[in-house]
Design a protein around this motif. Sequence first.
Motif, PDB file in Angstrom:
ATOM      1  N   PRO A  60       0.837  -1.207   0.000  1.00  0.00           N
ATOM      2  CA  PRO A  60       0.000   0.000   0.000  1.00  0.00           C
ATOM      3  C   PRO A  60       0.874   1.261   0.000  1.00  0.00           C
ATOM      4  O   PRO A  60       1.973   1.265   0.566  1.00  0.00           O
TER       5      PRO A  60
ATOM      6  N   PHE B  41      10.794  -4.475   1.223  1.00  0.00           N
ATOM      7  CA  PHE B  41      12.081  -3.802   1.471  1.00  0.00           C
ATOM      8  C   PHE B  41      13.246  -4.760   1.182  1.00  0.00           C
ATOM      9  O   PHE B  41      14.220  -4.392   0.525  1.00  0.00           O
TER      10      PHE B  41
ATOM     11  N   GLY C 105       2.202   4.642   1.387  1.00  0.00           N
ATOM     12  CA  GLY C 105       2.316   5.123   2.765  1.00  0.00           C
ATOM     13  C   GLY C 105       2.667   4.044   3.770  1.00  0.00           C
ATOM     14  O   GLY C 105       2.775   4.319   4.965  1.00  0.00           O
ATOM     15  N   VAL C 106       2.848   2.820   3.302  1.00  0.00           N
ATOM     16  CA  VAL C 106       3.162   1.685   4.184  1.00  0.00           C
ATOM     17  C   VAL C 106       4.501   1.099   3.755  1.00  0.00           C
ATOM     18  O   VAL C 106       4.837   1.092   2.578  1.00  0.00           O
ATOM     19  N   LEU C 107       5.279   0.612   4.731  1.00  0.00           N
ATOM     20  CA  LEU C 107       6.531  -0.091   4.431  1.00  0.00           C
ATOM     21  C   LEU C 107       6.389  -1.534   4.892  1.00  0.00           C
ATOM     22  O   LEU C 107       6.091  -1.778   6.061  1.00  0.00           O
ATOM     23  N   ARG C 108       6.621  -2.468   3.982  1.00  0.00           N
ATOM     24  CA  ARG C 108       6.608  -3.895   4.341  1.00  0.00           C
ATOM     25  C   ARG C 108       8.032  -4.428   4.279  1.00  0.00           C
ATOM     26  O   ARG C 108       8.757  -4.177   3.305  1.00  0.00           O
ATOM     27  N   ALA C 109       8.423  -5.219   5.273  1.00  0.00           N
ATOM     28  CA  ALA C 109       9.792  -5.752   5.312  1.00  0.00           C
ATOM     29  C   ALA C 109      10.058  -6.670   4.121  1.00  0.00           C
ATOM     30  O   ALA C 109      11.159  -6.639   3.547  1.00  0.00           O
TER      31      ALA C 109
END
Lengths: 312, 312
Positions: free
Chosen positions: B179, B188, B181-185
């Motif tokens: 999404p 990343f 505005g969201v950071l997912r590991a």
Amino acid sequence: MDCVSLPPLSKFAICGGTHGNEMTGIHLLRHLQKHKVEKAGSVSITTVLSNPRAIDACKRYIDTDLNRCFTHTLLRTPITDSSPYELQRAHELNAIVGPKGSEEAVDLICDLHNTTANMGLCVIFNSTDLMALHIYKYIKSKITSVPVRAIDTREPISENYSLDSVGKYGFSFEVGPQPNGVLRADVFNVMKEAVDLTIEWIQQFNSGVTFDGGEAETYCPVNKVDYPRDPTTNEITAAIHPELQDNDFKPLQPGDPIFQSFAGETVKHEGKGLHPVFINECAYYEKRTAFILAEKITVTFPSICVKKDCGV
Amino acid sequence: MDCVSLPPLSKFAICGGTHGNEMTGIHLLRHLQKHKVEKAGSVSITTVLSNPRAIDACKRYIDTDLNRCFTHTLLRTPITDSSPYELQRAHELNAIVGPKGSEEAVDLICDLHNTTANMGLCVIFNSTDLMALHIYKYIKSKITSVPVRAIDTREPISENYSLDSVGKYGFSFEVGPQPNGVLRADVFNVMKEAVDLTIEWIQQFNSGVTFDGGEAETYCPVNKVDYPRDPTTNEITAAIHPELQDNDFKPLQPGDPIFQSFAGETVKHEGKGLHPVFINECAYYEKRTAFILAEKITVTFPSICVKKDCGV
């Protein structure tokens, strides 16, 4: 009959777009309005797009979070031209579906929300609200496509800041995961089914069906956990750990991984065993909340039936 | 040796935050800048946060999409105080990593993007760019955690509007689903691995390793499909069908479901068999694009090696 008798629910309000980038409620409300859904048997239905300016901008809010504006204190604060837009809008909504705490308020409010967290269908209410508890129980028994769970706010109504607290009874649906600004059919279908089941329940309740009491499990928020941050810049320095991501409601034990730093290190949970919810919710970065920890509790509640002398 | 010999890649620019709500590039760039990653063997590395005002606002852009501002025409348009912020910023970036089409431009630009679509790791480039093709081939052979695919823009460099077209060679990484505005590991980790592999490839190339040519499959966009809309309000009246959602790159045949209307009806694909990409990308609602249809093509390319007389 061994049940708590309550007045019929003749006025029901469905609200969406309280957060202007949570698309399911917005599109479902537009669909209901287009098809002029205003009555279902004994129930009159009001449909409200709560935050039109934020919807137009596809933002959560313009000046401040609308769904934090409905405490008695804020609703009694005089409005001026320089009041935040959402506070002005909260007063307007209070006139449409309230006034909060009054006899004129609608009987039941259902407010439609989305989350980027993997929450399935989550019903948020205060478990002192018998109507919300029974509707939750009914929906949970009917919907099988996603997990259905309850978050128990346990807030006194006067301090409850959410739009659904303006009705005599009220709750929110929180469905996810769905990115802000995006509409997913699977999430839309779950939300629509939950709204349809709510209307079905109200009609049965009004018609005299007794709903059995019993026990329900709810999740009661106890504290928030923030991301690790750089002390100088305040920027986050880690993401939710892959083993925690998407595992909302799964028990988190001391020693379980919670964050993965950008350098690759693992941060572990140090508190007691609790249930994480709203894991990696987009809107909570600014609220300094990576996830909320909740306690699982069992609520016992009585059977309910409609008060005969106010039959509709 | 039977290979195309090309000058070494001594100047490499990594850009992120070209869209201010695509969090992976933003956090990876901040991490690289904090750790002063400026050199890796024979390669000097420039790290650029492309759109600082949009990053601060956590929006895709302030006035206009920055990643549409890098055509020769727009870069030659005089800037005034009333020029859109992103056009001003495009000129600044052209001075930092360009000028586009000149000898002074950096040798290679890698621009980091996210999508809400289930695209895995997607490398976007023009298949006439031999460096990008070979780097794609290298990364695809190394990364196993997600599917790695190529989108072939086939645009002449002068008309290419993206930031990566400012370098002598260039490409974008597009990783999803995530999404805005969201950071997912997980996302990343894939992006970081892809950037590390790019640097590894450049060092090997500069040191004299010959990279074998061969064939690669790429997906070449041929047309866009918009959501069904209400002719009066222009609002969408359907969502991506659950059977299409998350199935980026999977062949779409005539008769396959593509949309589910809010009333529950299914809309079917009527065109020829193609591969849908960027299905339900958040930023494309305003571009009237529910998904893009691409043709799978096979590109044949020669081996490459570094030009000996310009060794670094």
